[in-house]
Design a protein around this motif. Structure first.
Motif, short mmCIF file in Angstrom:
data_model
loop_
_atom_site.label_atom_id
_atom_site.label_comp_id
_atom_site.label_asym_id
_atom_site.label_seq_id
_atom_site.Cartn_x
_atom_site.Cartn_y
_atom_site.Cartn_z
N VAL A 78 12.19 -77.93 -5.89
CA VAL A 78 11.82 -78.60 -4.65
C VAL A 78 10.36 -78.31 -4.31
CG1 VAL A 78 14.18 -78.41 -3.80
CG2 VAL A 78 12.49 -76.71 -3.10
N ARG A 79 9.80 -79.17 -3.52
CA ARG A 79 8.44 -78.98 -3.02
C ARG A 79 8.41 -77.88 -1.98
NH1 ARG A 79 6.47 -83.42 1.00
NH2 ARG A 79 7.68 -82.05 2.35
N SER A 136 -0.49 -76.04 -4.49
CA SER A 136 0.83 -76.67 -4.39
C SER A 136 1.91 -75.66 -4.71
CB SER A 136 0.92 -77.86 -5.35
OG SER A 136 -0.04 -78.84 -5.01
N ARG A 137 2.90 -75.59 -3.86
CA ARG A 137 3.98 -74.61 -4.01
C ARG A 137 5.30 -75.31 -4.37
NH1 ARG A 137 3.12 -70.62 1.26
NH2 ARG A 137 1.20 -69.60 0.52
N TYR A 138 6.10 -74.62 -5.19
CA TYR A 138 7.40 -75.15 -5.60
C TYR A 138 8.42 -74.02 -5.66
CZ TYR A 138 4.44 -79.03 -6.93
OH TYR A 138 3.52 -80.05 -6.90
N SER A 139 9.68 -74.36 -5.45
CA SER A 139 10.78 -73.39 -5.51
C SER A 139 11.86 -73.88 -6.46
CB SER A 139 11.39 -73.19 -4.11
OG SER A 139 10.44 -72.70 -3.19
N PRO A 157 11.79 -81.78 -0.38
CA PRO A 157 12.45 -82.75 -1.26
C PRO A 157 12.45 -82.32 -2.72
CG PRO A 157 10.28 -83.54 -0.63
CD PRO A 157 10.55 -82.34 0.21
N ILE A 158 13.44 -82.80 -3.45
CA ILE A 158 13.54 -82.49 -4.87
C ILE A 158 12.49 -83.27 -5.63
CG2 ILE A 158 15.04 -82.62 -6.90
CD1 ILE A 158 17.43 -82.32 -5.00
N VAL A 159 11.81 -82.59 -6.53
CA VAL A 159 10.77 -83.23 -7.34
C VAL A 159 11.41 -84.31 -8.22
CG1 VAL A 159 9.10 -82.87 -9.18
CG2 VAL A 159 9.31 -81.18 -7.34
N GLY A 160 10.77 -85.47 -8.25
CA GLY A 160 11.26 -86.58 -9.06
C GLY A 160 12.18 -87.52 -8.32
N ASP A 161 12.47 -87.23 -7.05
CA ASP A 161 13.35 -88.10 -6.27
C ASP A 161 12.54 -89.28 -5.74
OD1 ASP A 161 15.13 -89.31 -4.55
OD2 ASP A 161 15.86 -87.43 -3.69
N SER A 162 12.78 -90.45 -6.30
CA SER A 162 12.00 -91.62 -5.93
C SER A 162 12.44 -92.21 -4.58
CB SER A 162 12.12 -92.71 -7.01
OG SER A 162 13.48 -93.08 -7.19
N HIS A 211 3.87 -85.72 -5.32
CA HIS A 211 4.31 -84.63 -6.19
C HIS A 211 5.07 -85.18 -7.39
CE1 HIS A 211 3.14 -81.19 -3.65
NE2 HIS A 211 3.23 -82.09 -2.68
N ASN A 212 5.82 -86.24 -7.19
CA ASN A 212 6.49 -86.89 -8.32
C ASN A 212 5.45 -87.36 -9.34
OD1 ASN A 212 8.79 -86.51 -6.80
ND2 ASN A 212 9.07 -88.68 -6.30
N ARG A 213 4.39 -87.95 -8.85
CA ARG A 213 3.33 -88.46 -9.72
C ARG A 213 2.60 -87.32 -10.44
NH1 ARG A 213 1.60 -91.60 -6.36
NH2 ARG A 213 -0.01 -90.31 -5.37
N PHE A 214 2.40 -86.21 -9.74
CA PHE A 214 1.75 -85.04 -10.36
C PHE A 214 2.57 -84.53 -11.54
CE2 PHE A 214 1.76 -80.33 -10.48
CZ PHE A 214 0.50 -80.15 -11.03
N PHE A 215 3.87 -84.39 -11.36
CA PHE A 215 4.73 -83.91 -12.44
C PHE A 215 4.76 -84.92 -13.59
CE2 PHE A 215 5.93 -80.56 -9.74
CZ PHE A 215 6.72 -79.67 -10.44
#
Length: 244
Positions: A92-93, A149-152, A176-181, A188-192
């Motif tokens: 998550v972000r 940028s922080r993530y957990s 929000p969960i990373v990659g959730d469109s 953050h989705n775009r960064f990953f």
């Protein structure tokens, strides 16, 4: 797509590791899809199987099928009565700690499939327990407010089974969960996607515990957390290391 990984198999049921992006069964909402977990399992073991529960298309992980309609219904009762323990992992972000969210959710309707359904239905109880496993701060500015940028890495336990519950609950917590469109953060989705080559939703069903419908024994199944989830939390990880 190659054969599915079988996690558990006996005369009554089978559990597979569903890849992200694979539908559980055919849906007219995704007419372009050519492969489905249900058909792949049937073809792979040469036997008719029946879905007991479902995973969203972008979610990977443990997926349970029964080998008869009667057994499928017995297992489905366990899910409905909340006797099945489910474990998920997600990235998550931001920095999120441990806690439990009791936040009712209204049914999430599809604009096409549910166009004739009333949107006045009351919100249903939805409870998620969450535990932080790891945190990381990357030296890159993705959003507008912070230079880093922080993530957990989270372990999630849905105590209820509402549609998109985990995705919606994490979004409600502003993590929000990373990659959730649909419920996530596009930046953050775009960064990953662009810098890490990770295009999928970082949510996986990694644990399932239920009572066997015939033997009555407790079946406890676990998967390793996908490597894509843990990559940025490795002490050796570097955004500037092109060999990773």
């Amino acid at each position: 797509m190659s054969e599915l990984t079988i996690v558990y198999d006996d005369d009554a049921l089978i559990v597979v590791d569903k890849p992200a992006g694979l539908l559980v069964h055919r849906s007219w909402l995704a007419r372009e899809a050519q492969e489905f977990a249900l058909q792949k399992v049937r073809d792979q073991i040469g036997q008719w199987v029946y879905p007991v529960h479902r995973l969203d298309r972008p979610t990977s992980g443990l997926l349970l099928f029964a080998k008869s309609a009667e057994l499928a219904e017995k297992l489905a009762v366990q899910f409905r009565e909340r006797h099945v323990q489910k474990t998920y992992h997600a990235v998550v972000r931001g920095y999120l700690g441990d806690g439990e969210l009791d936040y009712p959710l209204r049914e999430e309707l599809d604009k096409i499939a549910d166009r004739d359904v009333s949107v006045e239905r009351e919100a249903q109880a939805a409870v998620t327990r969450y535990t932080c496993l790891q945190q990381v701060e990357l030296p890159v500015q993705v959003g507008k407010r912070h230079a880093t940028s922080r993530y957990s890495l989270m372990q999630l336990h849905p105590l209820t089974g509402r549609k998109h519950q985990l995705r919606r609950h994490m979004s409600h917590l502003r993590h929000p969960i990373v990659g959730d469109s649909r419920h996530g953060d596009g930046r953050h989705n775009r960064f990953f996607r662009e810098h890490l080559g990770i295009e999928r939703l970082l949510l996986a069903a990694t644990g399932l515990c239920f009572e066997h419908p015939i033997t009555r024994q407790q079946i406890e199944l676990k998967l390793e957390v996908p490597a894509e989830f843990t990559r940025i939390f490795s002490p050796e990880f570097s955004l500037f290391d092109t060999t990773q």
